[in-house]
Design a protein around this motif. Structure first.
Motif, PDB file in Angstrom:
ATOM      1  N   ASN A 160     -13.792   2.234   0.798  1.00 43.85           N
ATOM      2  CA  ASN A 160     -14.786   1.193   1.020  1.00 43.85           C
ATOM      3  C   ASN A 160     -16.177   1.829   0.927  1.00 43.85           C
ATOM      4  N   LYS A 161     -16.945   1.470  -0.105  1.00 38.88           N
ATOM      5  CA  LYS A 161     -18.237   2.136  -0.325  1.00 38.88           C
ATOM      6  C   LYS A 161     -19.229   1.844   0.786  1.00 38.88           C
ATOM      7  N   HIS A 162     -19.004   0.781   1.553  1.00 38.92           N
ATOM      8  CA  HIS A 162     -19.912   0.430   2.637  1.00 38.92           C
ATOM      9  C   HIS A 162     -19.519   1.095   3.950  1.00 38.92           C
ATOM     10  N   ARG A 163     -18.325   1.662   4.010  1.00 39.61           N
ATOM     11  CA  ARG A 163     -17.864   2.409   5.185  1.00 39.61           C
ATOM     12  C   ARG A 163     -17.083   3.627   4.709  1.00 39.61           C
ATOM     13  N   SER A 164     -17.714   4.410   3.841  1.00 38.43           N
ATOM     14  CA  SER A 164     -17.004   5.477   3.133  1.00 38.43           C
ATOM     15  C   SER A 164     -16.467   6.556   4.051  1.00 38.43           C
ATOM     16  N   GLN A 165     -17.060   6.744   5.215  1.00 32.82           N
ATOM     17  CA  GLN A 165     -16.593   7.780   6.127  1.00 32.82           C
ATOM     18  C   GLN A 165     -15.398   7.320   6.957  1.00 32.82           C
ATOM     19  N   HIS A 166     -15.197   6.021   7.035  1.00 32.63           N
ATOM     20  CA  HIS A 166     -14.240   5.517   8.013  1.00 32.63           C
ATOM     21  C   HIS A 166     -13.108   4.686   7.431  1.00 32.63           C
ATOM     22  N   GLU A 167     -13.290   4.091   6.269  1.00 28.88           N
ATOM     23  CA  GLU A 167     -12.336   3.074   5.847  1.00 28.88           C
ATOM     24  C   GLU A 167     -11.981   3.224   4.376  1.00 28.88           C
ATOM     25  N   ALA A 168     -10.679   3.280   4.109  1.00 33.27           N
ATOM     26  CA  ALA A 168     -10.171   3.300   2.743  1.00 33.27           C
ATOM     27  C   ALA A 168      -8.875   2.498   2.706  1.00 33.27           C
ATOM     28  N   PHE A 169      -8.476   2.089   1.522  1.00 30.40           N
ATOM     29  CA  PHE A 169      -7.276   1.286   1.361  1.00 30.40           C
ATOM     30  C   PHE A 169      -6.438   1.867   0.231  1.00 30.40           C
ATOM     31  N   VAL A 170      -5.137   1.780   0.392  1.00 32.88           N
ATOM     32  CA  VAL A 170      -4.219   2.191  -0.662  1.00 32.88           C
ATOM     33  C   VAL A 170      -3.568   0.929  -1.202  1.00 32.88           C
TER      34      VAL A 170
ATOM     35  N   THR B 164     -15.701  -5.771  15.642  1.00 34.38           N
ATOM     36  CA  THR B 164     -15.033  -6.951  15.112  1.00 34.38           C
ATOM     37  C   THR B 164     -14.128  -6.548  13.971  1.00 34.38           C
ATOM     38  N   GLN B 165     -12.838  -6.877  14.106  1.00 36.80           N
ATOM     39  CA  GLN B 165     -11.874  -6.538  13.081  1.00 36.80           C
ATOM     40  C   GLN B 165     -11.137  -7.782  12.635  1.00 36.80           C
ATOM     41  N   SER B 166     -10.610  -7.710  11.411  1.00 35.10           N
ATOM     42  CA  SER B 166      -9.788  -8.795  10.901  1.00 35.10           C
ATOM     43  C   SER B 166      -8.388  -8.681  11.501  1.00 35.10           C
ATOM     44  N   GLN B 167      -7.509  -9.480  11.000  1.00 34.37           N
ATOM     45  CA  GLN B 167      -6.127  -9.419  11.460  1.00 34.37           C
ATOM     46  C   GLN B 167      -5.557  -8.033  11.200  1.00 34.37           C
ATOM     47  N   VAL B 168      -4.704  -7.569  12.144  1.00 35.80           N
ATOM     48  CA  VAL B 168      -4.119  -6.236  12.023  1.00 35.80           C
ATOM     49  C   VAL B 168      -3.340  -6.128  10.712  1.00 35.80           C
ATOM     50  N   MET B 169      -3.475  -4.995  10.025  1.00 35.48           N
ATOM     51  CA  MET B 169      -2.795  -4.770   8.752  1.00 35.48           C
ATOM     52  C   MET B 169      -2.109  -3.418   8.780  1.00 35.48           C
ATOM     53  N   PRO B 170      -1.147  -3.183   7.904  1.00 35.55           N
ATOM     54  CA  PRO B 170      -0.470  -1.886   7.863  1.00 35.55           C
ATOM     55  C   PRO B 170      -1.471  -0.741   7.749  1.00 35.55           C
ATOM     56  N   THR B 171      -1.289   0.283   8.556  1.00 33.77           N
ATOM     57  CA  THR B 171      -2.212   1.418   8.605  1.00 33.77           C
ATOM     58  C   THR B 171      -1.409   2.694   8.441  1.00 33.77           C
ATOM     59  N   GLY B 172      -1.948   3.655   7.689  1.00 36.21           N
ATOM     60  CA  GLY B 172      -1.185   4.868   7.434  1.00 36.21           C
ATOM     61  C   GLY B 172      -2.066   6.078   7.241  1.00 36.21           C
ATOM     62  N   ARG B 173      -1.416   7.171   6.839  1.00 35.19           N
ATOM     63  CA  ARG B 173      -2.129   8.422   6.564  1.00 35.19           C
ATOM     64  C   ARG B 173      -1.589   9.026   5.276  1.00 35.19           C
ATOM     65  N   VAL B 174      -2.439   9.732   4.561  1.00 37.87           N
ATOM     66  CA  VAL B 174      -2.057  10.356   3.296  1.00 37.87           C
ATOM     67  C   VAL B 174      -1.281  11.634   3.578  1.00 37.87           C
ATOM     68  N   VAL B 175      -0.092  11.749   2.981  1.00 36.72           N
ATOM     69  CA  VAL B 175       0.740  12.943   3.180  1.00 36.72           C
ATOM     70  C   VAL B 175       0.846  13.792   1.924  1.00 36.72           C
ATOM     71  N   GLY B 176       0.353  13.274   0.806  1.00 38.03           N
ATOM     72  CA  GLY B 176       0.412  14.054  -0.425  1.00 38.03           C
ATOM     73  C   GLY B 176      -0.370  13.406  -1.543  1.00 38.03           C
ATOM     74  N   ILE B 177      -0.782  14.224  -2.516  1.00 32.05           N
ATOM     75  CA  ILE B 177      -1.503  13.764  -3.697  1.00 32.05           C
ATOM     76  C   ILE B 177      -0.547  13.804  -4.880  1.00 32.05           C
TER      77      ILE B 177
ATOM     78  N   ASP C  39      -2.347  -4.373   1.276  1.00 36.93           N
ATOM     79  CA  ASP C  39      -2.804  -2.992   1.148  1.00 36.93           C
ATOM     80  C   ASP C  39      -2.602  -2.244   2.456  1.00 36.93           C
ATOM     81  N   VAL C  40      -2.601  -0.914   2.347  1.00 36.38           N
ATOM     82  CA  VAL C  40      -2.466  -0.059   3.524  1.00 36.38           C
ATOM     83  C   VAL C  40      -3.849   0.476   3.888  1.00 36.38           C
ATOM     84  N   LEU C  41      -4.239   0.306   5.122  1.00 40.05           N
ATOM     85  CA  LEU C  41      -5.523   0.787   5.621  1.00 40.05           C
ATOM     86  C   LEU C  41      -5.409   2.254   6.020  1.00 40.05           C
ATOM     87  N   VAL C  42      -6.376   3.073   5.611  1.00 39.46           N
ATOM     88  CA  VAL C  42      -6.442   4.484   5.998  1.00 39.46           C
ATOM     89  C   VAL C  42      -7.769   4.687   6.724  1.00 39.46           C
ATOM     90  N   CYS C  43      -7.702   4.989   8.006  1.00 40.32           N
ATOM     91  CA  CYS C  43      -8.907   5.108   8.836  1.00 40.32           C
ATOM     92  C   CYS C  43      -9.288   6.574   9.021  1.00 40.32           C
TER      93      CYS C  43
END
Length: 1064
Positions: free
Chosen positions: A245-255, A317-330, A270-274
């Motif tokens: 997310n270019k507007h929250r590049s330090q905190h929020e990304a999606f897969v 303020t957050q939207s509805q809860v969505m699947p959240t994960g972490r990157v384990v490999g490239i 999508d999967v949220l990566v915080c």
């Protein structure tokens, strides 16, 4: 042939060393691929030129680490050995190896592959205990010696290496074979190629510093490849592309996962990566494997606006809860060239003692800071520099990279334009001498003429058909014309013949030629706010392939034999034709003729009155018949669910010198739709033809149905005004939008159609063999098959389709092979390449327009300049503000109702707005602020007054800042005695004209200081097509930036005459 064994010591995906023994066959005759060969080698395909002073053979280390230097086209006569290529494959991975393979295949680069390990006299078996790097160097040297002897000493051979011991060991063994370090080679043979020398130094510094990383681990290690593969198959991990997310590049990304890789039944979004730790060194665009966190740790995306950036941010303020994960490999790195800005001197000094290693900030906010090694930190302050990433170890907080090239000082117009091109992967050099030599000659001294052979083989329509074009006023690149005439009655009654005639570009651009390869690489013409970069040389795009009035031209035609009453198709003819356009009409003139208004047709002005009246009557009759046919075609598509989506389109008013004098919002004319329907009809029937001829290898274009969750904003906004939007099908959506009309405010329906456009997925090219038949459907146009055929001057996809249609016609006549020229896999890869380039072109145009908007407002005082105050319409609410649309300038942006100090906007009795302490409450259809003065409410579709200013950024692009100054609509005072131009005309016209003028004045002053006489370089004269804003970008400026979001482009009318609409 001699049989031997080859022992390989490889590293497995688990990191273990593996010994592999393979059978190996040696041959005496292996192609050398040199034009100087005296031994009659079987040199098929690309061969090295004999005009160079020497041949250069890089060793494995140079090919592995310094391939970027060898990619300079100036460095010719390069012999890559099989040994060096295998070293790249085994140590640098598939991406780098494919890059080397592409380099070897590209005929524009003078380099070849020599299979030294299969040549009997150049093969070197590895000795027991010999280090691999020493053996590879010995193999390459032996290959260089063999090459020199094979050519009988006709050409000196230079082997380049980074191994100084090899220079000493082999330097004096053979006369005619020279061993040099890479740096010494560049200084000796290419002293004028400064860019290559600087790039070498940058890479060398980066390699030298790479080993000095700390040992403390900052991130977890990535899992091995086989573990990731097994986890993806079992459903434990999810595979997808990381989008930051270019507007929250330090905190929020999606897969965004790939449906084929998703084995989890509970995952439908999508999967949220915080946070950066969970992102684990993945960079925007990388293909990653993600592990889902426990459901108790799932979060929602934030729904507040980002202060200073204009989009979403916020912790509370957050939207509805969505699947959240972490990157384990490239799974695959998708690194590219990045534009960065060097830090100020005080930051540079604090980063390292010797100022060698510094952190630079990428222009793209989604990319983390990059650590590079340089000795020019002081010189390059406030400059934009191109950087490439090299590695990102788990012990480093930041990725490591090296500088490639300096673009210029930040803030200068040319630097910012080049930044936009680089960031979008747009690399367009001037057309080479070799490419231009392939073009036909067309000049006043040697005018181009028809080929007699073509006159015999083509169907001649010059004396039998009334052919005419309808385009925007001032259009010079006319790639489509129309014809319609009555045919003798048939068994079923009266007949009509409708014809669409498209410039025959592929006659001039042969498949596999240098011009064709360049067009394939570009894939499209790139339109920016002040220039364009053509896909084809100007002799084609502006002359021989432009179907101008009164000149003979080659065309590809589709002609339908229609029943005059029912307009049912009796038969269709496809083929190559000769045409001469009788009339070159513009939209307003054609509409005036249809409406019966007085209008002068330039081609008829000089004719005698009687003859003029007869020909004018013929032209009007043709236009009326064409309009009748187009209405029928549109009705057919409407009944199937075709969508009419909204965009802002403007018309450029030009003076006699082709300078733009004003921008007027284009009034919707029926003739626009008439031309569009004919082009869509041609695209549809050509799609049917090539798909029937090549069921598995046809290039089509489909528009997948949008995901239902993307319609949420549209439905909520419509509900706020009492409308219901049915999104179950395209037909239901079209009918709902037609009903959602507010008689008091036309902008309501317009904005609802904008939101529908933004919800759409991209229309994409695909190979029929790679997609099920039920996915061929075009959602926006409501057609079962569709392609692009009508604009080959500016789209490579159309050139492919022209070749397919030609092959289909030849196959039907029995004069050609019964198979396509490319396999389904090759065609699908090409389709993906074109899709990527189209997205890049759209995004570059959008950023270019935003750049000019910021430049326009940058020097204006928002407190005193009336141009900085405008009327705005609220179309969406957020947790701390709202999104608005400004019709006058075609702008969309965020308006904050709560600032960083916790103050909110309070509305006074006269409508003025002030900041006061208070609270904020958001609902779907309105947002309210409460202060000591009372409660203020802002409703959806409410008209308010905003103030526009520029928020500068040192490292990134500038942005526009919008602030509400009144809750009432803005009223612009009209001077007495003057007619106010249509809304938006004055602002947009001044915007472009003023920015271009200021940029030219600044450029002229800078060059006068440097003592230069010419304002424009040779490259710009050859390559940049226009010094003033070109017609296309101005027609599309507001449309692309303001209303048609980049995700929505491609669902328009489909008219070749209106380029963005044609992207359907």
């Amino acid at each position: 042939m001699i049989k031997t064994e080859k022992v390989l010591h490889l590293k497995s995906s688990r990191g273990r060393k593996v010994r592999v023994v393979r059978e190996h066959y040696l041959r005496e005759r292996v192609p050398c691929y040199s034009s100087l060969c005296q031994a009659e080698c079987a040199n098929e395909g690309k061969v090295l030129s004999g005009d160079v002073t020497h041949y250069v053979v890089p060793d494995a280390g140079v090919a592995r680490d310094f391939m970027e230097v060898l990619e300079f086209r100036e460095i010719q006569g390069v012999v890559f050995t099989q040994t060096a290529c295998q070293a790249v494959q085994h140590t640098r991975g598939r991406r780098q190896y494919n890059r080397l393979r592409s380099l070897l295949k590209d005929p524009r680069h003078d380099c070849v592959l020599f299979a030294n390990e299969f040549q009997e006299y150049s093969f070197c078996p590895r000795e027991k205990g010999e280090p691999q790097d020493k053996w590879q160097t010995r193999c390459v040297y032996q290959a260089a010696v063999w090459y020199h002897d094979h050519l009988a000493g006709l050409k000196p051979i230079v082997m380049i290496t980074e191994d100084q011991a090899a220079v000493v060991e082999y330097g004096s063994l053979n006369r005619g074979v020279y061993i040099l370090s890479t740096q010494e080679y560049l200084r000796t043979f290419w002293p004028g190629l400064q860019a290559a020398q600087e790039l070498y130094c940058s890479i060398a510094q980066a390699l030298q510093e790479r080993g000095s990383e700390g040992t403390e681990r900052e991130y977890t290690e990535h899992l091995p490849a086989e573990v990731l593969e097994a986890g993806i198959k079992s459903g434990r991990y999810v595979q997808g592309t990381l989008n930051v997310n270019k507007h929250r590049s330090q905190h929020e990304a999606f897969v965004r996962f790939e449906s084929s890789s998703n084995k989890s039944t509970e995952l439908n979004s999508d999967v949220l990566v915080c946070g950066g730790k969970n992102r684990n060194r993945a960079v925007h665009g990388d293909m990653v494997a993600v592990e889902l966190l426990p459901k108790g740790e799932w979060r929602g995306r934030t729904m507040a606006l980002t202060e200073g950036q204009g989009e979403e941010k916020g912790e509370e303020t957050q939207s509805q809860v969505m699947p959240t994960g972490r990157v384990v490999g490239i799974l695959q790195r998708n690194w590219r060239d990045y534009v960065v800005t060097f830090p100020p001197r005080e930051e540079t000094q604090s980063q390292s003692r010797n100022s060698q290693r510094i952190l630079v900030t990428p222009w793209d906010q989604r990319i983390p800071k990059i650590r590079i090694s340089t000795q020019q930190a002081d010189i390059l302050q406030d400059h934009r520099v191109i950087v490439r990433l090299d590695s990102w170890e788990s012990t480093s907080l930041y990725p490591n990279g090296h500088s490639v090239r300096v673009l210029g000082r930040a803030g200068e117009l040319e630097t910012e334009v080049q930044t936009i091109l680089i960031e979008n992967g747009v690399h367009v050099a001037p057309f080479s001498e070799a490419q231009l030599r392939e073009m036909p000659v067309s000049s006043s001294e040697r005018p181009w003429t028809l080929d007699p052979e073509q006159v015999v083989t083509r169907r001649d329509l010059r004396d039998t058909h009334l052919v005419f074009s309808i385009d925007p006023l001032g259009c010079e690149d006319v790639d489509d014309t129309l014809s319609i005439r009555k045919l003798p009655p048939g068994p079923r009654g009266p007949r009509l013949e409708l014809g669409v005639h498209i410039a025959d570009v592929t006659h001039f651009v042969k498949e596999g030629s240098l011009t064709d390869l360049e067009a394939r690489t570009r894939a499209t013409t790139y339109y920016l706010a002040d220039r364009r970069y053509d896909m084809l040389p100007a002799v084609l795009s502006a002359d021989l392939c432009s179907l101008l009035g009164g000149v003979d031209r080659y065309a590809m035609s589709v002609m339908w034999d229609l029943d005059a009453q029912t307009l049912a198709v009796n038969k269709v003819w496809y083929g190559r034709t000769l045409i001469r356009s009788s009339y070159q009409l513009h939209y307003e003139l054609a509409q005036a003729l249809l409406d019966g208004d007085e209008a002068d047709v330039p081609e008829l002005v000089k004719l005698p009155p009687g003859k003029r009246d007869v020909q004018l009557a013929q032209l009007i009759e043709a236009l009326e018949t064409l309009t009748h046919v187009a209405r029928h075609l549109r009705a057919q598509r409407d009944s199937g669910g075709a969508l009419e989506l909204e965009g802002v389109e403007v018309r450029a008013q030009l003076d006699q010198d082709k300078n733009i004098t004003a921008l007027v919002p284009r009034q919707p004319l029926e003739v626009h739709e008439t031309v569009a329907e004919c082009m869509i009809y041609a695209n549809h029937w050509v799609a049917r033809k090539i798909q029937e001829s090549f069921p598995q290898q046809a290039l089509l274009r489909h528009h997948p149905p949008p995901r239902q969750e993307f319609f949420t904003q549209l439905q909520d906004s419509a509900r706020a005004r009492g409308f219901t939007i049915d999104t179950r099908s395209n037909k239901a959506l079209a009918e709902s939008l037609d009903r959602a009309v507010d008689p008091q405010d036309p902008l309501v329906n317009r904005l609802l159609r904008v939101m529908a456009t933004q919800a759409m997925s991209n229309a994409l090219y695909f190979s029929t063999g790679a997609c099920p038949v039920d996915q061929y459907y075009h959602y926006g146009l409501a057609l079962d098959r569709y392609t692009h055929f009508t604009s080959p001057i500016r789209r490579y996809a159309d050139m492919i389709v022209h070749r397919m249609l030609t092959a289909a016609i030849a196959m039907e006549k029995g004069a050609g092979p019964a198979k396509a020229s490319a396999s389904s896999k090759e065609l699908e890869e090409l389709a993906q390449h074109i899709n990527n380039k189209n997205r890049a072109a759209q995004h570059a145009q959008k950023l270019s327009t935003e750049l000019f908007q910021c430049l326009y407002f940058r020097d204006k005082d928002p407190q005193s300049d009336e141009r900085c105050v405008a009327n705005a319409v609220i179309y969406s609410t957020r947790a701390n503000g709202m999104l608005v649309f400004i019709p006058q300038y075609g702008l969309k942006g965020a308006v904050y109702l709560k600032n960083r100090e916790g103050e909110v906007v309070s509305v006074m009795q006269d409508g003025r707005c002030e900041w006061k302490a208070g609270s904020l409450l958001r609902s779907l259809d309105h947002i309210s602020t409460t202060t000591a003065s009372g409660t203020s409410t802002f409703n959806l579709f409410q008209h308010i007054t905003v103030q526009i200013s520029v928020q500068p950024s040192r490292c990134h692009s500038d942005t526009l800042h919008l602030e509400v100054v009144s809750s009432k609509p803005h009223r612009t005072p009209e001077p007495q005695g003057q007619t106010t131009p249509p809304q938006g005309t004055r602002g947009r016209s001044r915007l472009v004209q003023e920015v271009v003028r200021q940029a030219e004045e600044a450029s002229q002053q800078a060059e006068e200081k440097r003592g230069r006489a010419s304002r424009i370089s040779r490259e710009e004269r050859e390559f940049r097509q226009s010094k003033v804003p070109n017609l296309y970008c101005l027609l599309e400026e507001v449309r692309e930036l303001a209303l048609l979001d980049i995700t929505g482009c491609g669902v328009g009318l489909g008219s070749a005459a209106q380029p963005c609409s044609a992207s359907a």
